[in-house]
Design a protein around this motif. Structure first.
Motif, PDB file in Angstrom:
ATOM      1  N   UNK A 245      25.380  -3.136   0.478  1.00  0.00           N
ATOM      2  CA  UNK A 245      26.225  -3.617   1.358  1.00  0.00           C
ATOM      3  C   UNK A 245      25.806  -4.797   1.997  1.00  0.00           C
ATOM      4  N   UNK A 246      26.774  -5.731   2.267  1.00  0.00           N
ATOM      5  CA  UNK A 246      26.398  -7.116   2.665  1.00  0.00           C
ATOM      6  C   UNK A 246      25.720  -7.404   3.939  1.00  0.00           C
ATOM      7  N   UNK A 247      25.872  -6.515   4.862  1.00  0.00           N
ATOM      8  CA  UNK A 247      25.225  -6.682   6.154  1.00  0.00           C
ATOM      9  C   UNK A 247      23.692  -6.132   6.099  1.00  0.00           C
ATOM     10  N   UNK A 248      23.241  -5.630   4.895  1.00  0.00           N
ATOM     11  CA  UNK A 248      21.986  -5.022   4.827  1.00  0.00           C
ATOM     12  C   UNK A 248      21.711  -3.717   5.108  1.00  0.00           C
ATOM     13  N   UNK A 249      22.861  -3.020   5.613  1.00  0.00           N
ATOM     14  CA  UNK A 249      22.632  -1.599   5.982  1.00  0.00           C
ATOM     15  C   UNK A 249      22.581  -0.615   4.833  1.00  0.00           C
ATOM     16  N   UNK A 250      22.304   0.552   5.265  1.00  0.00           N
ATOM     17  CA  UNK A 250      22.285   1.515   4.033  1.00  0.00           C
ATOM     18  C   UNK A 250      23.477   2.449   4.178  1.00  0.00           C
ATOM     19  N   UNK A 251      24.474   2.162   4.452  1.00  0.00           N
ATOM     20  CA  UNK A 251      25.800   2.915   4.953  1.00  0.00           C
ATOM     21  C   UNK A 251      26.165   3.448   3.529  1.00  0.00           C
ATOM     22  N   UNK A 252      26.201   2.747   2.443  1.00  0.00           N
ATOM     23  CA  UNK A 252      26.656   3.043   1.188  1.00  0.00           C
ATOM     24  C   UNK A 252      25.887   4.276   0.856  1.00  0.00           C
ATOM     25  N   UNK A 253      24.618   4.071   1.090  1.00  0.00           N
ATOM     26  CA  UNK A 253      23.648   5.316   0.644  1.00  0.00           C
ATOM     27  C   UNK A 253      23.833   6.413   1.474  1.00  0.00           C
ATOM     28  N   UNK A 310      18.361  -0.478 -27.001  1.00  0.00           N
ATOM     29  CA  UNK A 310      18.387  -1.974 -27.265  1.00  0.00           C
ATOM     30  C   UNK A 310      17.316  -2.665 -26.532  1.00  0.00           C
ATOM     31  N   UNK A 311      16.927  -3.718 -26.939  1.00  0.00           N
ATOM     32  CA  UNK A 311      15.958  -4.452 -26.370  1.00  0.00           C
ATOM     33  C   UNK A 311      16.470  -5.270 -25.231  1.00  0.00           C
ATOM     34  N   UNK A 312      16.024  -5.071 -23.929  1.00  0.00           N
ATOM     35  CA  UNK A 312      16.711  -5.605 -22.700  1.00  0.00           C
ATOM     36  C   UNK A 312      15.737  -6.737 -22.302  1.00  0.00           C
ATOM     37  N   UNK A 313      14.694  -7.173 -22.885  1.00  0.00           N
ATOM     38  CA  UNK A 313      13.768  -8.025 -22.139  1.00  0.00           C
ATOM     39  C   UNK A 313      14.203  -9.419 -21.799  1.00  0.00           C
ATOM     40  N   UNK A 314      14.928  -9.771 -22.791  1.00  0.00           N
ATOM     41  CA  UNK A 314      15.662 -11.137 -22.809  1.00  0.00           C
ATOM     42  C   UNK A 314      16.754 -11.106 -21.519  1.00  0.00           C
ATOM     43  N   UNK A 315      17.459 -10.013 -21.470  1.00  0.00           N
ATOM     44  CA  UNK A 315      18.675  -9.851 -20.611  1.00  0.00           C
ATOM     45  C   UNK A 315      18.019  -9.784 -19.284  1.00  0.00           C
ATOM     46  N   UNK A 316      17.024  -9.071 -19.077  1.00  0.00           N
ATOM     47  CA  UNK A 316      16.407  -8.853 -17.892  1.00  0.00           C
ATOM     48  C   UNK A 316      15.669 -10.284 -17.312  1.00  0.00           C
ATOM     49  N   UNK A 317      15.159 -10.942 -18.182  1.00  0.00           N
ATOM     50  CA  UNK A 317      14.578 -12.144 -17.926  1.00  0.00           C
ATOM     51  C   UNK A 317      15.665 -13.368 -17.324  1.00  0.00           C
ATOM     52  N   UNK A 318      16.718 -13.428 -18.223  1.00  0.00           N
ATOM     53  CA  UNK A 318      17.625 -14.240 -18.028  1.00  0.00           C
ATOM     54  C   UNK A 318      18.549 -14.101 -16.913  1.00  0.00           C
ATOM     55  N   UNK A 319      19.106 -12.653 -16.629  1.00  0.00           N
ATOM     56  CA  UNK A 319      20.082 -12.240 -15.990  1.00  0.00           C
ATOM     57  C   UNK A 319      19.558 -11.380 -14.760  1.00  0.00           C
ATOM     58  N   UNK A 320      18.314 -11.287 -14.784  1.00  0.00           N
ATOM     59  CA  UNK A 320      17.677 -10.283 -13.684  1.00  0.00           C
ATOM     60  C   UNK A 320      18.521 -10.472 -12.310  1.00  0.00           C
ATOM     61  N   UNK A 321      19.141 -11.812 -11.850  1.00  0.00           N
ATOM     62  CA  UNK A 321      19.836 -11.840 -10.360  1.00  0.00           C
ATOM     63  C   UNK A 321      21.179 -12.246 -10.660  1.00  0.00           C
ATOM     64  N   UNK A 322      21.716 -11.818 -11.545  1.00  0.00           N
ATOM     65  CA  UNK A 322      23.292 -12.381 -12.104  1.00  0.00           C
ATOM     66  C   UNK A 322      24.025 -11.839 -10.776  1.00  0.00           C
ATOM     67  N   UNK A 323      25.085 -12.755 -10.652  1.00  0.00           N
ATOM     68  CA  UNK A 323      26.052 -12.367  -9.541  1.00  0.00           C
ATOM     69  C   UNK A 323      27.324 -11.757 -10.074  1.00  0.00           C
ATOM     70  N   UNK A 324      27.727 -10.637  -9.967  1.00  0.00           N
ATOM     71  CA  UNK A 324      28.854 -10.240 -10.438  1.00  0.00           C
ATOM     72  C   UNK A 324      30.244 -10.401  -9.455  1.00  0.00           C
ATOM     73  N   UNK A 325      29.952 -10.402  -8.028  1.00  0.00           N
ATOM     74  CA  UNK A 325      30.881 -10.553  -7.177  1.00  0.00           C
ATOM     75  C   UNK A 325      30.907  -9.781  -5.977  1.00  0.00           C
ATOM     76  N   UNK A 326      31.866  -9.895  -4.889  1.00  0.00           N
ATOM     77  CA  UNK A 326      31.696  -8.992  -3.624  1.00  0.00           C
ATOM     78  C   UNK A 326      33.099  -8.718  -3.423  1.00  0.00           C
ATOM     79  N   UNK A 327      33.344  -7.582  -2.649  1.00  0.00           N
ATOM     80  CA  UNK A 327      34.587  -7.183  -2.037  1.00  0.00           C
ATOM     81  C   UNK A 327      34.476  -6.197  -1.107  1.00  0.00           C
ATOM     82  N   UNK A 328      35.570  -5.577  -0.278  1.00  0.00           N
ATOM     83  CA  UNK A 328      35.373  -4.592   0.335  1.00  0.00           C
ATOM     84  C   UNK A 328      35.832  -3.296  -0.189  1.00  0.00           C
ATOM     85  N   UNK A 329      34.746  -2.401  -0.154  1.00  0.00           N
ATOM     86  CA  UNK A 329      34.887  -1.125  -0.659  1.00  0.00           C
ATOM     87  C   UNK A 329      35.712  -0.268   0.496  1.00  0.00           C
TER      88      UNK A 329
END
Length: 355
Positions: A245-253, A310-329
């Motif tokens: 949740x973008x406000x840092x709350x745990x409401x989704x949880x 599958x070997x995810x080592x390089x994926x995790x290193x290159x895309x560990x903080x990849x941004x997919x997007x934001x929206x209102x759920x």
């Protein structure tokens, strides 16, 4: 430890201790059902409170009807009818079961109320045991397939295939369908239309509790970063996107945990862990053989013999903080497994909005 901490079974809000039994291999039987056991003498019964069930008194004794999906009849009948015969003999009751494939009620009759109560308890515990072995048919989900997230996911897929496509086990077949990006809250085995209706009604009953958490507003969420759950990044079966949740709350949880609490208390869902893991699958090796496959979200490597990690080592290193997007759920729904609606997402068997 089995004595001090026995396995507990929740059946329609009643809690039973599960005693170890030897389960048989059951087959569907077409045998005629035994005639009524009216007049049988009840000599011994289990300590089951007679008011736990809706047992009716009739001019011939006592009667109780219970709803059981037809797909589970065979487990009460047993091979060559042996299970039903044993239940009837031990409880001094008669158990009437509809024909296979015909939805209806199992009716238990007997000369004594306690006998009928004991038989109903045994049937329900037996049914619960085999219900747990049924594959799930529906799941509670938050849809993550907002157009912005889908676009971010497609960029991620393109870049991973370009930069990591030579890594062991990495290919296009293991990526999620962008239209079906979702977060699984919990899985449900709904075995007939009555159970689907019951689950939908229960979700509606959760609406006010959900809106208390969201303050009757959509939740602004962000999908960013990836993670895995097993110990070896070179042998991964499922890769997840993180959802916050973008406000840092745990409401989704809070919403996810509250829903599991409600559905588990109603006996419609098993609680697999203390808190729901908030994540959305982006890569899954189950998709190699079946693009419509759904994982229950368990850790480690379930069904490893049928999967090519599958070997995810390089994926995790290159895309560990990849941004997919934001929206209102703004909703949670009961999604039907192996289905597709007009938007490309799963068909809904019930939905509640946050606002």
């Amino acid at each position: 430890m089995e004595v001090l901490r026995p396995v507990l079974i929740n059946i329609k809000g009643r809690i039973y201790r599960k005693n170890p039994v030897q389960e048989e291999c059951y087959e569907e039987e077409e045998d005629d059902y035994p005639s009524s056991g009216a007049g049988l003498f009840w000599s011994q019964c289990l300590d089951e409170p007679c008011d736990a069930y809706n047992i009716e008194q009739t001019d011939r004794g006592f009667r109780c009807a219970i709803d059981v999906p037809s797909v589970l009849y065979k487990y009460i009948i047993g091979k060559k009818g042996e299970t039903r015969k044993r239940l009837e003999s031990e409880t001094k009751t008669s158990i009437s079961i509809p024909k296979q494939g015909v939805e209806g009620q199992i009716v238990i009759t007997g000369a004594h109320r306690a006998a009928v109560a004991s038989a109903v308890t045994r049937v329900e515990v037996l049914i619960d045991s085999f219900r747990r072995k049924q594959p799930f048919t529906h799941f509670l989900s938050f849809a993550l397939n907002h157009p912005q997230v889908q676009q971010g996911f497609l960029r991620f897929r393109e870049q991973v295939l370009e930069l990591c496509g030579q890594d062991a086990g990495v290919d296009e077949s293991i990526f999620q369908n962008p239209a079906k990006l979702h977060l699984t809250i919990g899985t449900l085995a709904l075995l007939n239309e009555q159970e689907v209706t019951r689950a939908s009604e229960l979700l509606q009953q959760c609406r006010d509790a959900i809106r208390d958490i969201t303050e009757a507003k959509p939740l602004p969420v962000e999908v960013r970063g990836i993670e895995y759950m097993n110990d070896d990044p070179s042998m991964v079966d499922v890769l997840y996107a993180k959802v916050t949740v973008r406000d840092g709350s745990d409401k989704l949880q809070q919403i996810a945990d509250r829903l599991v609490e409600y559905f588990a208390a109603a006996g419609l869902m098993e609680r697999e862990r203390e808190r729901v893991k908030i994540h959305g699958t982006v890569m899954n090796t189950l998709f190699r053989k079946d693009p419509s496959a759904e994982d229950k979200g368990a850790s480690a490597r379930p069904n490893a013999k049928d999967r090519e990690a599958f070997n995810a080592k390089n994926i995790l290193q290159m895309f560990g903080e990849v941004y997919f997007g934001a929206f209102e759920l703004n909703s949670v729904q009961i999604s039907q497994r192996f289905s597709t609606d007009s938007t490309g997402y799963y068909s809904s068997a019930g939905r509640v909005t946050f606002s």
